[in-house]
Motif scaffolding. Sequence first.
Motif, PDB file in Angstrom:
ATOM      1  N   SER A   5     -78.503-107.723  22.480  1.00 38.06           N
ATOM      2  CA  SER A   5     -77.657-108.887  22.210  1.00 38.06           C
ATOM      3  C   SER A   5     -78.420-110.037  21.565  1.00 38.06           C
ATOM      4  O   SER A   5     -77.862-110.755  20.737  1.00 38.06           O
ATOM      5  N   VAL A   6     -79.677-110.223  21.952  1.00 37.27           N
ATOM      6  CA  VAL A   6     -80.415-111.388  21.454  1.00 37.27           C
ATOM      7  C   VAL A   6     -80.979-111.157  20.064  1.00 37.27           C
ATOM      8  O   VAL A   6     -81.111-112.103  19.300  1.00 37.27           O
ATOM      9  N   GLY A   7     -81.331-109.935  19.730  1.00 36.43           N
ATOM     10  CA  GLY A   7     -81.943-109.680  18.428  1.00 36.43           C
ATOM     11  C   GLY A   7     -83.312-110.320  18.360  1.00 36.43           C
ATOM     12  O   GLY A   7     -83.516-111.425  18.841  1.00 36.43           O
ATOM     13  N   GLY A   8     -84.258-109.636  17.823  1.00 35.07           N
ATOM     14  CA  GLY A   8     -85.613-110.158  17.736  1.00 35.07           C
ATOM     15  C   GLY A   8     -86.431-109.814  18.965  1.00 35.07           C
ATOM     16  O   GLY A   8     -85.965-109.171  19.901  1.00 35.07           O
ATOM     17  N   ARG A   9     -87.658-110.268  18.941  1.00 41.14           N
ATOM     18  CA  ARG A   9     -88.629-109.957  19.984  1.00 41.14           C
ATOM     19  C   ARG A   9     -88.478-110.889  21.176  1.00 41.14           C
ATOM     20  O   ARG A   9     -88.299-112.088  21.015  1.00 41.14           O
ATOM     21  N   VAL A  10     -88.580-110.295  22.360  1.00 41.81           N
ATOM     22  CA  VAL A  10     -88.416-111.055  23.601  1.00 41.81           C
ATOM     23  C   VAL A  10     -89.610-110.763  24.508  1.00 41.81           C
ATOM     24  O   VAL A  10     -89.992-109.616  24.699  1.00 41.81           O
ATOM     25  N   LYS A  11     -90.182-111.801  25.063  1.00 44.79           N
ATOM     26  CA  LYS A  11     -91.322-111.666  25.977  1.00 44.79           C
ATOM     27  C   LYS A  11     -90.889-111.113  27.334  1.00 44.79           C
ATOM     28  O   LYS A  11     -89.747-111.295  27.751  1.00 44.79           O
ATOM     29  N   SER A  12     -91.838-110.497  28.013  1.00 48.35           N
ATOM     30  CA  SER A  12     -91.575-109.930  29.344  1.00 48.35           C
ATOM     31  C   SER A  12     -91.031-110.974  30.304  1.00 48.35           C
ATOM     32  O   SER A  12     -90.117-110.700  31.080  1.00 48.35           O
ATOM     33  N   VAL A  37     -86.190 -99.036  22.238  1.00 49.23           N
ATOM     34  CA  VAL A  37     -86.855-100.340  22.309  1.00 49.23           C
ATOM     35  C   VAL A  37     -88.273-100.168  21.777  1.00 49.23           C
ATOM     36  O   VAL A  37     -88.913 -99.148  22.022  1.00 49.23           O
ATOM     37  N   GLN A  38     -88.725-101.182  21.045  1.00 49.08           N
ATOM     38  CA  GLN A  38     -90.121-101.204  20.592  1.00 49.08           C
ATOM     39  C   GLN A  38     -90.891-102.178  21.462  1.00 49.08           C
ATOM     40  O   GLN A  38     -90.383-103.237  21.826  1.00 49.08           O
ATOM     41  N   SER A  39     -92.128-101.784  21.763  1.00 48.09           N
ATOM     42  CA  SER A  39     -93.022-102.618  22.550  1.00 48.09           C
ATOM     43  C   SER A  39     -94.123-103.112  21.631  1.00 48.09           C
ATOM     44  O   SER A  39     -94.705-102.328  20.873  1.00 48.09           O
ATOM     45  N   HIS A  40     -94.403-104.400  21.710  1.00 47.14           N
ATOM     46  CA  HIS A  40     -95.448-105.012  20.895  1.00 47.14           C
ATOM     47  C   HIS A  40     -96.463-105.668  21.825  1.00 47.14           C
ATOM     48  O   HIS A  40     -96.102-106.538  22.616  1.00 47.14           O
ATOM     49  N   ALA A  41     -97.701-105.234  21.737  1.00 50.25           N
ATOM     50  CA  ALA A  41     -98.761-105.751  22.605  1.00 50.25           C
ATOM     51  C   ALA A  41     -99.326-107.065  22.076  1.00 50.25           C
ATOM     52  O   ALA A  41     -99.105-107.434  20.929  1.00 50.25           O
ATOM     53  N   GLY A  42    -100.061-107.731  22.942  1.00 52.39           N
ATOM     54  CA  GLY A  42    -100.779-108.932  22.547  1.00 52.39           C
ATOM     55  C   GLY A  42    -100.047-110.212  22.873  1.00 52.39           C
ATOM     56  O   GLY A  42     -98.921-110.203  23.363  1.00 52.39           O
ATOM     57  N   PRO A  43    -100.704-111.348  22.567  1.00 50.45           N
ATOM     58  CA  PRO A  43    -100.146-112.654  22.919  1.00 50.45           C
ATOM     59  C   PRO A  43     -98.830-112.970  22.213  1.00 50.45           C
ATOM     60  O   PRO A  43     -98.025-113.751  22.709  1.00 50.45           O
ATOM     61  N   THR A  44     -98.597-112.385  21.057  1.00 46.34           N
ATOM     62  CA  THR A  44     -97.334-112.614  20.357  1.00 46.34           C
ATOM     63  C   THR A  44     -96.383-111.432  20.554  1.00 46.34           C
ATOM     64  O   THR A  44     -95.369-111.331  19.882  1.00 46.34           O
ATOM     65  N   GLY A  45     -96.728-110.565  21.489  1.00 45.42           N
ATOM     66  CA  GLY A  45     -95.961-109.344  21.720  1.00 45.42           C
ATOM     67  C   GLY A  45     -94.656-109.573  22.445  1.00 45.42           C
ATOM     68  O   GLY A  45     -94.203-110.690  22.635  1.00 45.42           O
ATOM     69  N   GLY A  46     -94.082-108.479  22.845  1.00 46.90           N
ATOM     70  CA  GLY A  46     -92.809-108.502  23.552  1.00 46.90           C
ATOM     71  C   GLY A  46     -92.071-107.213  23.282  1.00 46.90           C
ATOM     72  O   GLY A  46     -92.665-106.198  22.915  1.00 46.90           O
ATOM     73  N   TYR A  47     -90.772-107.265  23.441  1.00 46.53           N
ATOM     74  CA  TYR A  47     -89.920-106.095  23.251  1.00 46.53           C
ATOM     75  C   TYR A  47     -88.762-106.454  22.341  1.00 46.53           C
ATOM     76  O   TYR A  47     -88.278-107.581  22.353  1.00 46.53           O
ATOM     77  N   ASN A  48     -88.323-105.490  21.555  1.00 48.11           N
ATOM     78  CA  ASN A  48     -87.103-105.667  20.778  1.00 48.11           C
ATOM     79  C   ASN A  48     -86.333-104.354  20.714  1.00 48.11           C
ATOM     80  O   ASN A  48     -86.920-103.272  20.729  1.00 48.11           O
TER      81      ASN A  48
END
Length: 134
Positions: free
Chosen positions: A21-28, A55-66
């Motif tokens: 629903s939110v679209g884009g990357r979201v932090k844990s 869902v894609q997982s992105h590591a690191g300080p700018t990471g999150g899930y989308n």
Amino acid sequence: MRLEITRRAELAVRAMVFLGSVGGRVKSREIALELATTSMFVPQVVGPLVKAGWVQSHAGPTGGYNACVDLRDLSVLDVVEAVDGVTDSGRCVVADRPCASGAPCALHAGWVRARQELVRALGETRLSELATAR
């Protein structure tokens, strides 16, 4: 099959709806706030969704899930089975053994109908329907 959905599966359904629903990357921590759980539990909830490719997982300080799938393409059953495994294990509800139609338990016929109806209903419920109800 249990006639219950685990807490992890319920949170995964909610997480998938949120991410879609939110679209884009979201932090844990944002996901944790949305689900009213801890940031430490989020990877356990979202992990099966990542493994399924939704869902894609992105590591690191700018990471999150989308989300990387349209919510119209997934059912509640899809997510529940990704988290909890197949809903029809073939186990008898009365005794801990395979349930054979040749020697059925007293609840066999009713349980088969109930299980089929539950699987049908969960399979027909699109995550997009849950998103519009938010």
